[in-house]
Design an enzyme around this catalytic site. Structure first.
Site, PDB file in Angstrom:
ATOM      1  N   LYS A   9       0.995  -1.084   0.071  1.00  0.00           N
ATOM      2  CA  LYS A   9       0.171  -0.045  -0.058  1.00  0.00           C
ATOM      3  C   LYS A   9       0.861   1.165  -0.144  1.00  0.00           C
ATOM      4  O   LYS A   9       2.322   1.077   0.374  1.00  0.00           O
ATOM      5  CB  LYS A   9      -0.891   0.040   1.153  1.00  0.00           C
ATOM      6  CG  LYS A   9      -1.951  -1.051   1.246  1.00  0.00           C
ATOM      7  CD  LYS A   9      -3.100  -1.112   2.292  1.00  0.00           C
ATOM      8  CE  LYS A   9      -3.864  -2.193   2.191  1.00  0.00           C
ATOM      9  NZ  LYS A   9      -5.048  -1.976   3.345  1.00  0.00           N
ATOM     10  N   TYR A  49     -12.330  -1.947  -4.086  1.00  0.00           N
ATOM     11  CA  TYR A  49     -12.935  -2.069  -2.729  1.00  0.00           C
ATOM     12  C   TYR A  49     -14.521  -2.071  -2.808  1.00  0.00           C
ATOM     13  O   TYR A  49     -15.037  -1.550  -1.718  1.00  0.00           O
ATOM     14  CB  TYR A  49     -12.365  -0.943  -1.777  1.00  0.00           C
ATOM     15  CG  TYR A  49     -10.962  -1.339  -1.472  1.00  0.00           C
ATOM     16  CD1 TYR A  49     -10.662  -2.573  -0.497  1.00  0.00           C
ATOM     17  CD2 TYR A  49      -9.906  -0.470  -1.559  1.00  0.00           C
ATOM     18  CE1 TYR A  49      -9.404  -2.829  -0.020  1.00  0.00           C
ATOM     19  CE2 TYR A  49      -8.470  -0.819  -0.715  1.00  0.00           C
ATOM     20  CZ  TYR A  49      -8.322  -1.872  -0.321  1.00  0.00           C
ATOM     21  OH  TYR A  49      -7.202  -2.243   0.242  1.00  0.00           O
ATOM     22  N   ASN A 112      -2.235   0.168   6.665  1.00  0.00           N
ATOM     23  CA  ASN A 112      -1.833  -1.112   7.417  1.00  0.00           C
ATOM     24  C   ASN A 112      -0.711  -1.743   6.163  1.00  0.00           C
ATOM     25  O   ASN A 112      -0.706  -3.097   6.316  1.00  0.00           O
ATOM     26  CB  ASN A 112      -2.960  -2.090   7.961  1.00  0.00           C
ATOM     27  CG  ASN A 112      -3.848  -2.254   6.646  1.00  0.00           C
ATOM     28  OD1 ASN A 112      -3.572  -1.861   5.478  1.00  0.00           O
ATOM     29  ND2 ASN A 112      -4.632  -3.249   7.141  1.00  0.00           N
ATOM     30  N   HIS A 115      -2.317  -5.618   1.452  1.00  0.00           N
ATOM     31  CA  HIS A 115      -3.666  -6.022   1.323  1.00  0.00           C
ATOM     32  C   HIS A 115      -3.571  -7.383   0.888  1.00  0.00           C
ATOM     33  O   HIS A 115      -2.664  -7.857   0.167  1.00  0.00           O
ATOM     34  CB  HIS A 115      -4.631  -5.290   0.246  1.00  0.00           C
ATOM     35  CG  HIS A 115      -5.803  -6.089  -0.154  1.00  0.00           C
ATOM     36  ND1 HIS A 115      -6.922  -5.808   0.570  1.00  0.00           N
ATOM     37  CD2 HIS A 115      -5.822  -6.702  -1.233  1.00  0.00           C
ATOM     38  CE1 HIS A 115      -7.790  -6.616  -0.199  1.00  0.00           C
ATOM     39  NE2 HIS A 115      -7.345  -7.136  -1.159  1.00  0.00           N
ATOM     40  N   GLU A 126      -9.913 -10.128  -7.982  1.00  0.00           N
ATOM     41  CA  GLU A 126      -8.844  -9.050  -7.611  1.00  0.00           C
ATOM     42  C   GLU A 126      -7.813  -9.509  -8.719  1.00  0.00           C
ATOM     43  O   GLU A 126      -7.034  -8.394  -8.978  1.00  0.00           O
ATOM     44  CB  GLU A 126      -8.405  -9.078  -6.347  1.00  0.00           C
ATOM     45  CG  GLU A 126      -9.454  -8.645  -5.269  1.00  0.00           C
ATOM     46  CD  GLU A 126      -8.946  -8.728  -3.645  1.00  0.00           C
ATOM     47  OE1 GLU A 126      -9.764  -8.196  -3.029  1.00  0.00           O
ATOM     48  OE2 GLU A 126      -8.011  -9.346  -3.509  1.00  0.00           O
TER      49      GLU A 126
HETATM   50  P1  CMP Z   1      -7.732  -4.191   3.323  1.00  0.00           P
HETATM   51  O1  CMP Z   1      -7.330  -5.639   3.766  1.00  0.00           O
HETATM   52  O2  CMP Z   1      -6.828  -3.594   2.327  1.00  0.00           O
HETATM   53  O3  CMP Z   1      -9.257  -4.354   3.223  1.00  0.00           O
HETATM   54  C1  CMP Z   1      -9.935  -3.141   3.519  1.00  0.00           C
HETATM   55  C2  CMP Z   1      -9.053  -2.108   4.058  1.00  0.00           C
HETATM   56  O4  CMP Z   1     -10.171  -0.917   4.946  1.00  0.00           O
HETATM   57  C3  CMP Z   1      -8.541  -2.830   5.364  1.00  0.00           C
HETATM   58  O5  CMP Z   1      -7.373  -3.596   4.769  1.00  0.00           O
HETATM   59  C4  CMP Z   1      -8.126  -1.558   6.317  1.00  0.00           C
HETATM   60  O6  CMP Z   1      -6.898  -0.927   5.579  1.00  0.00           O
HETATM   61  C5  CMP Z   1      -9.160  -0.461   5.657  1.00  0.00           C
HETATM   62  N1  CMP Z   1      -9.706  -0.036   7.008  1.00  0.00           N
HETATM   63  C6  CMP Z   1      -9.973   1.231   7.426  1.00  0.00           C
HETATM   64  N2  CMP Z   1     -10.579   1.406   8.652  1.00  0.00           N
HETATM   65  C7  CMP Z   1     -10.888   0.229   8.901  1.00  0.00           C
HETATM   66  C8  CMP Z   1     -11.948  -0.291   9.932  1.00  0.00           C
HETATM   67  N3  CMP Z   1     -12.243   0.292  10.837  1.00  0.00           N
HETATM   68  N4  CMP Z   1     -12.130  -1.889   9.871  1.00  0.00           N
HETATM   69  C9  CMP Z   1     -11.588  -2.526   8.916  1.00  0.00           C
HETATM   70  N5  CMP Z   1     -10.873  -1.974   7.880  1.00  0.00           N
HETATM   71  C10 CMP Z   1     -10.619  -0.833   7.844  1.00  0.00           C
END
Ligand code: CMP
Length: 137
Positions: A9, A49, A112, A115, A126
């Site tokens: 990311k 998403y 984070n 993904h 995806e």
């Molecule tokens: P990802 O695995 O990319 O899939 C969805 C993303 O939403 C997740 O990682 C997080 O980075 C993001 N995200 C942001 N806020 C939240 C939240 N409160 N709960 C879950 N995912 C979140």
């Protein structure tokens, strides 16, 4: 062999830790069968998403994912989907186990670092969202 989809990311590319992530991926036994650096538009992030479109964090997530380049990956190994999710760690880095990518490198629940597809159905959406058959080697 199973395939999964991964993204390094914007937070990780900006902090120049994408090489560390790639090393952890290879050390865990994944074959990188597709890889490219791209800068998503907001619209492309929203399409990727779309399953989260009703969630309160959807707008912020799509802004974050389109603020600077990402590295998209197709990964292959036995049990690739579950193994990549364990290597990533919990969504919130604060809850992730030691040794996982998100624990070592993650900043916050949104920033984070990586993904990963959460199911075979997600991987089937995806991987072709970003890669043509010719780009998977
Ligand atoms: P990802 O695995 O990319 O899939 C969805 C993303 O939403 C997740 O990682 C997080 O980075 C993001 N995200 C942001 N806020 C939240 C939240 N409160 N709960 C879950 N995912 C979140």
């Amino acid at each position: 062999m199973e395939r999964t989809f991964a993204i390094i990311k914007p937070d990780a590319v900006e902090r120049k830790v994408s090489g560390k992530v790639l090393a952890m991926i290879e050390e865990a036994g994944f074959n990188i069968v597709g890889m490219k650096k791209i800068h998503l538009s907001k619209c492309e992030a929203e399409g990727f998403y779309y399953v989260h479109k009703e969630r309160p964090f959807f707008g912020d997530l799509c802004s974050f994912m389109s603020r600077s380049p990402v590295i998209v990956l197709a990964l292959e190994k036995d049990n690739a989907i579950a193994d990549w999710r364990s290597l990533m760690g919990a969504t919130n880095p604060a809850n992730a186990d030691a040794g996982t990518i998100r624990k070592e490198l993650g900043v916050s629940i949104e920033e984070n670092t990586v993904h990963g597809s959460d199911s075979p159905e997600s991987a089937a959406y995806e991987i072709p969202y970003f890669f043509s058959q010719l780009e998977l080697v």
